[in-house]
Design an enzyme around this catalytic site. Structure first.
Site, PDB file in Angstrom:
ATOM      1  N   LYS A 183     -18.331 -20.213  14.082  1.00 39.92           N
ATOM      2  CA  LYS A 183     -18.563 -18.771  14.104  1.00 39.92           C
ATOM      3  C   LYS A 183     -17.221 -18.114  14.393  1.00 39.92           C
ATOM      4  O   LYS A 183     -16.771 -18.064  15.536  1.00 39.92           O
ATOM      5  CB  LYS A 183     -19.559 -18.465  15.219  1.00 39.92           C
ATOM      6  CG  LYS A 183     -20.338 -17.168  15.102  1.00 39.92           C
ATOM      7  CD  LYS A 183     -19.537 -15.957  14.738  1.00 39.92           C
ATOM      8  CE  LYS A 183     -19.312 -15.016  15.877  1.00 39.92           C
ATOM      9  NZ  LYS A 183     -18.413 -13.905  15.516  1.00 39.92           N
TER      10      LYS A 183
ATOM     11  N   GLY B 154     -12.153 -17.516  23.793  1.00 46.08           N
ATOM     12  CA  GLY B 154     -12.371 -16.073  23.788  1.00 46.08           C
ATOM     13  C   GLY B 154     -12.340 -15.530  25.205  1.00 46.08           C
ATOM     14  O   GLY B 154     -11.705 -16.114  26.090  1.00 46.08           O
ATOM     15  N   SER B 155     -13.035 -14.440  25.405  1.00 44.28           N
ATOM     16  CA  SER B 155     -12.954 -13.759  26.699  1.00 44.28           C
ATOM     17  C   SER B 155     -13.878 -14.401  27.738  1.00 44.28           C
ATOM     18  O   SER B 155     -14.869 -15.061  27.388  1.00 44.28           O
ATOM     19  CB  SER B 155     -13.347 -12.291  26.518  1.00 44.28           C
ATOM     20  OG  SER B 155     -14.703 -12.215  26.135  1.00 44.28           O
TER      21      SER B 155
ATOM     22  N   GLY C 197     -17.661 -16.066  27.582  1.00 42.18           N
ATOM     23  CA  GLY C 197     -17.811 -17.422  28.129  1.00 42.18           C
ATOM     24  C   GLY C 197     -18.968 -17.516  29.111  1.00 42.18           C
ATOM     25  O   GLY C 197     -19.760 -18.461  29.084  1.00 42.18           O
TER      26      GLY C 197
ATOM     27  N   GLU D  53      -6.759  -8.827  32.237  1.00 45.52           N
ATOM     28  CA  GLU D  53      -6.038  -9.197  31.022  1.00 45.52           C
ATOM     29  C   GLU D  53      -6.014  -7.991  30.081  1.00 45.52           C
ATOM     30  O   GLU D  53      -7.062  -7.439  29.753  1.00 45.52           O
ATOM     31  CB  GLU D  53      -6.755 -10.368  30.337  1.00 45.52           C
ATOM     32  CG  GLU D  53      -6.021 -10.876  29.111  1.00 45.52           C
ATOM     33  CD  GLU D  53      -6.790 -11.990  28.397  1.00 45.52           C
ATOM     34  OE1 GLU D  53      -8.013 -11.858  28.215  1.00 45.52           O
ATOM     35  OE2 GLU D  53      -6.149 -12.980  28.016  1.00 45.52           O
TER      36      GLU D  53
HETATM   37  P1  NAD Z   1     -14.433 -12.367  22.577  1.00 42.58           P
HETATM   38  O1  NAD Z   1     -14.985 -13.157  23.711  1.00 42.58           O
HETATM   39  O2  NAD Z   1     -14.789 -10.938  22.473  1.00 42.58           O
HETATM   40  O3  NAD Z   1     -14.874 -13.025  21.192  1.00 42.58           O
HETATM   41  C1  NAD Z   1     -14.639 -14.383  20.927  1.00 42.58           C
HETATM   42  C2  NAD Z   1     -15.702 -14.875  19.967  1.00 42.58           C
HETATM   43  O4  NAD Z   1     -16.952 -14.817  20.626  1.00 42.58           O
HETATM   44  C3  NAD Z   1     -15.836 -14.043  18.690  1.00 42.58           C
HETATM   45  O5  NAD Z   1     -16.101 -14.884  17.598  1.00 42.58           O
HETATM   46  C4  NAD Z   1     -17.040 -13.170  19.002  1.00 42.58           C
HETATM   47  O6  NAD Z   1     -17.724 -12.734  17.846  1.00 42.58           O
HETATM   48  C5  NAD Z   1     -17.888 -14.144  19.801  1.00 42.58           C
HETATM   49  N1  NAD Z   1     -18.891 -13.486  20.661  1.00 42.58           N
HETATM   50  C6  NAD Z   1     -18.855 -12.245  21.199  1.00 42.58           C
HETATM   51  N2  NAD Z   1     -19.986 -12.008  21.885  1.00 42.58           N
HETATM   52  C7  NAD Z   1     -20.752 -13.113  21.800  1.00 42.58           C
HETATM   53  C8  NAD Z   1     -22.031 -13.496  22.317  1.00 42.58           C
HETATM   54  N3  NAD Z   1     -22.772 -12.654  23.056  1.00 42.58           N
HETATM   55  N4  NAD Z   1     -22.496 -14.724  22.046  1.00 42.58           N
HETATM   56  C9  NAD Z   1     -21.760 -15.599  21.318  1.00 42.58           C
HETATM   57  N5  NAD Z   1     -20.558 -15.292  20.779  1.00 42.58           N
HETATM   58  C10 NAD Z   1     -20.056 -14.065  21.021  1.00 42.58           C
HETATM   59  O7  NAD Z   1     -12.857 -12.579  22.606  1.00 42.58           O
HETATM   60  P2  NAD Z   1     -11.774 -11.986  21.580  1.00 42.58           P
HETATM   61  O8  NAD Z   1     -11.552 -10.565  21.937  1.00 42.58           O
HETATM   62  O9  NAD Z   1     -12.135 -12.331  20.186  1.00 42.58           O
HETATM   63  O10 NAD Z   1     -10.500 -12.873  21.936  1.00 42.58           O
HETATM   64  C11 NAD Z   1      -9.589 -12.539  22.917  1.00 42.58           C
HETATM   65  C12 NAD Z   1      -9.793 -13.388  24.147  1.00 42.58           C
HETATM   66  O11 NAD Z   1      -9.630 -14.767  23.818  1.00 42.58           O
HETATM   67  C13 NAD Z   1      -8.788 -13.105  25.227  1.00 42.58           C
HETATM   68  O12 NAD Z   1      -9.434 -13.096  26.467  1.00 42.58           O
HETATM   69  C14 NAD Z   1      -7.840 -14.286  25.137  1.00 42.58           C
HETATM   70  O13 NAD Z   1      -7.112 -14.557  26.293  1.00 42.58           O
HETATM   71  C15 NAD Z   1      -8.777 -15.382  24.781  1.00 42.58           C
HETATM   72  N6  NAD Z   1      -8.051 -16.525  24.209  1.00 42.58           N
HETATM   73  C16 NAD Z   1      -7.945 -17.683  24.938  1.00 42.58           C
HETATM   74  C17 NAD Z   1      -7.230 -18.780  24.429  1.00 42.58           C
HETATM   75  C18 NAD Z   1      -7.120 -20.081  25.206  1.00 42.58           C
HETATM   76  O14 NAD Z   1      -6.698 -21.079  24.633  1.00 42.58           O
HETATM   77  N7  NAD Z   1      -7.473 -20.115  26.480  1.00 42.58           N
HETATM   78  C19 NAD Z   1      -6.626 -18.677  23.174  1.00 42.58           C
HETATM   79  C20 NAD Z   1      -6.739 -17.471  22.473  1.00 42.58           C
HETATM   80  C21 NAD Z   1      -7.463 -16.402  23.001  1.00 42.58           C
END
Ligand code: NAD
Length: 495
Positions: free
Chosen positions: A189, A242-243, A247, A399
């Protein structure tokens, strides 16, 4: 060597509307719903994207499960999977420029960086796990003589992968490559705003010989298709980048469904600590600026908190601001740009909001702080440096994920350690000192998954990336990543 003419030719090609990739075929959303993909380069509509539903996701999971159970991939010899994944790496290299330009039009990363960090790095990742997989041995345990105890590495089954919009190919392949190499089926996804290049990877995987159903991609809103994936009773392991907010939801979804294992790679607020005995302060300023501002700060390990020892603070900040102002921000498909677009208007507004909050809390805006190039319709922001930031300020704790650096002075080693560890995050950090003892004391004391010494941001596939504290609980990259995609299975045989 990248050529502007070739890039311009590719950017002129219209992007057709995109469906999911399920069971080896492009397939529209069952509801017929389509999301608009907007390019951050100019704010214009790039294409439509299937806006999936839970029904679409469940169809993809069923396809992945069927593929896993009948063994069309899971029961093939590792040497076969190795060959197919090498072929996929060849195809990614063949189409590297096309993939890169498509991805840049989607998410705005500057092309020189994207070419290496996205397409070429993805190809390298597929090669790495292709090479590894026929060298993974099981174990014979040292039991009593009349027992033969074997420990097998079995594929986990169906892997769900949810990835963000920054570096979708790089981060996506950190999950896809080891999952497939280990013999699993996968449902991916991608982020709504960075799906295009990953859909192309799925098509290339089919061309390389990954059987239908083994690698599926379902696009659409996270709260709909991501949630359906995480709640599925038929997904065995969920890997996520992701965020932290998302998570947390995933852990709840796991608890509410089948207790699938969840590996989370989350955000950071990484401290970059400059002592007065750094070997080369000018170099430290240059690298520290790159360590926060490249890709408009949209890098999980970005050194977003700069801690500078009091007696060098003013000179160091001046040098760093000079570097910040010197970056060429602009069209990410122009080879001369060093920083591209902020990924979305929402993100840009959030970045500017953090600057406002920081000023309201007493920080000083030293450079940047503005949207620029608004006439292009795209989303661009000046590299921004805020000084006089207290460790408890919003900008030091949350962040931003934008081109905004928070600078805080410190007195001595203990003070630096206290401030560095004073957030909920623990992803990355940096220390600049020529005192070897101090470097090792800092390595031991700073709570982060990676610590850079006398540099910032270097890494490759041979070393794991993962966080501690609320930056996550899993690791991508290196041989260690394979653990997420294998179950340990013990065979206890009475002889
Ligand atoms: P996000 O959490 O908003 O989205 C990440 C993914 O999760 C997307 O595909 C989104 O559609 C999906 N998502 C959103 N809501 C969901 C739900 N309720 N259920 C399941 N999936 C859902 O994060 P973002 O804004 O896309 O990415 C930025 C974040 O990612 C920042 O916090 C960044 O630090 C982090 N990040 C971490 C690493 C690492 O290796 N630790 C690497 C890159 C980015």
């Amino acid at each position: 060597m990248l050529e502007q003419g070739a890039i311009d030719a590719l950017r002129a090609i219209p992007v057709p509307d995109q469906g999911h990739h399920i069971d080896g075929r492009q397939s529209p959303a069952e509801t017929g719903e389509v999301l608009d993909v907007v390019s951050p380069i100019d704010g214009a509509r790039l294409c439509g994207l299937a806006s999936g539903s839970a029904a679409d996701m469940n169809r993809a999971v069923r396809s992945a499960r069927a593929a896993f159970e009948d063994g069309r991939w899971s029961k093939t010899a590792p040497a076969h999977r190795k060959k197919v994944l090498h072929r996929l790496a060849d195809l990614i290299e063949r189409d590297a420029l096309e993939l890169t330009v498509l991805g840049v039009r989607d998410n705005g990363t500057e092309i020189n960086m994207a070419y290496k960090a996205e397409a070429l790095s993805a190809a390298g990742t597929f090669r790495y796990y292709a090479e590894v997989i026929d060298k993974v041995y099981g174990e014979i345990a040292p039991t009593a003589q009349n027992i033969l105890a074997l420990v097998h590495h079995a594929p986990v089954g169906v892997v769900g992968a949810i990835v963000p919009w920054n570096f979708p190919l790089m981060i996506g392949s950190w999950k896809i490559a080891p999952a497939l190499a280990a013999g699993n089926s996968l449902v991916l996804k991608p982020a709504e705003s960075a799906s295009l290049s990953l859909l192309r990877i799925a098509a290339l995987a089919a061309e390389a010989g990954v059987p239908d159903g083994v690698f599926n991609v379902v696009t659409g809103p996270g709260a709909v298709v991501g949630e359906a994936l995480a709640l599925s009773m038929d997904v065995d392991v969920l890997v996520f980048t992701g965020s932290g907010a998302t998570g947390r939801r995933l852990l709840n979804y796991s608890a509410a469904s089948n207790l699938k294992r969840c590996y989370l790679e989350l955000g950071g607020k990484s401290p970059n600590i400059v002592f007065n005995d750094a070997p080369d302060l000018e170099e430290a300023a240059r690298v520290s600026a790159a360590g926060i501002f490249r890709n408009s700060g949209q890098v999980c390990v970005a050194g977003s908190r700069l801690l500078v020892q009091q007696d060098i603070h003013d000179d160091f900040v001046s040098a760093l601001c000079a570097h910040a102002r010197a970056f060429r921000v602009g069209d990410p498909l122009d080879l001369k740009s060093q920083i591209g677009a902020v990924h979305s208007l929402t993100q840009l507004e959030a970045d500017l909001g953090f600057v406002e909050t920081a000023e309201a809390e007493g920080a000083d805006l030293r450079t940047g702080g503005q949207r620029i190039l608004e006439e292009t319709g795209g989303y661009y922001m000046q590299p921004t440096v805020m000084t006089n930031v207290k460790p408890t300020d919003t900008i030091a704790q949350r962040e931003v994920f934008g081109p905004v650096l928070a600078v805080t002075p410190f007195k001595d080693e203990d003070d630096a350690i206290r401030i560095a560890n004073s957030t909920e995050f623990g992803l990355a950090s940096g220390v600049w000192t020529e005192n070897l003892g101090r470097a090792h004391r800092m390595i031991a004391a700073i709570r982060s998954g990676v610590i850079h010494v006398n540099t910032y941001g270097g890494a490759d596939l041979t070393v794991p990336l993962g966080g501690v504290k609320q930056s996550g609980n899993g690791h991508d990259k290196s041989l260690h990543a394979l653990d997420k995609y294998h179950d340990l299975k013990t065979a206890w045989i009475q002889l």
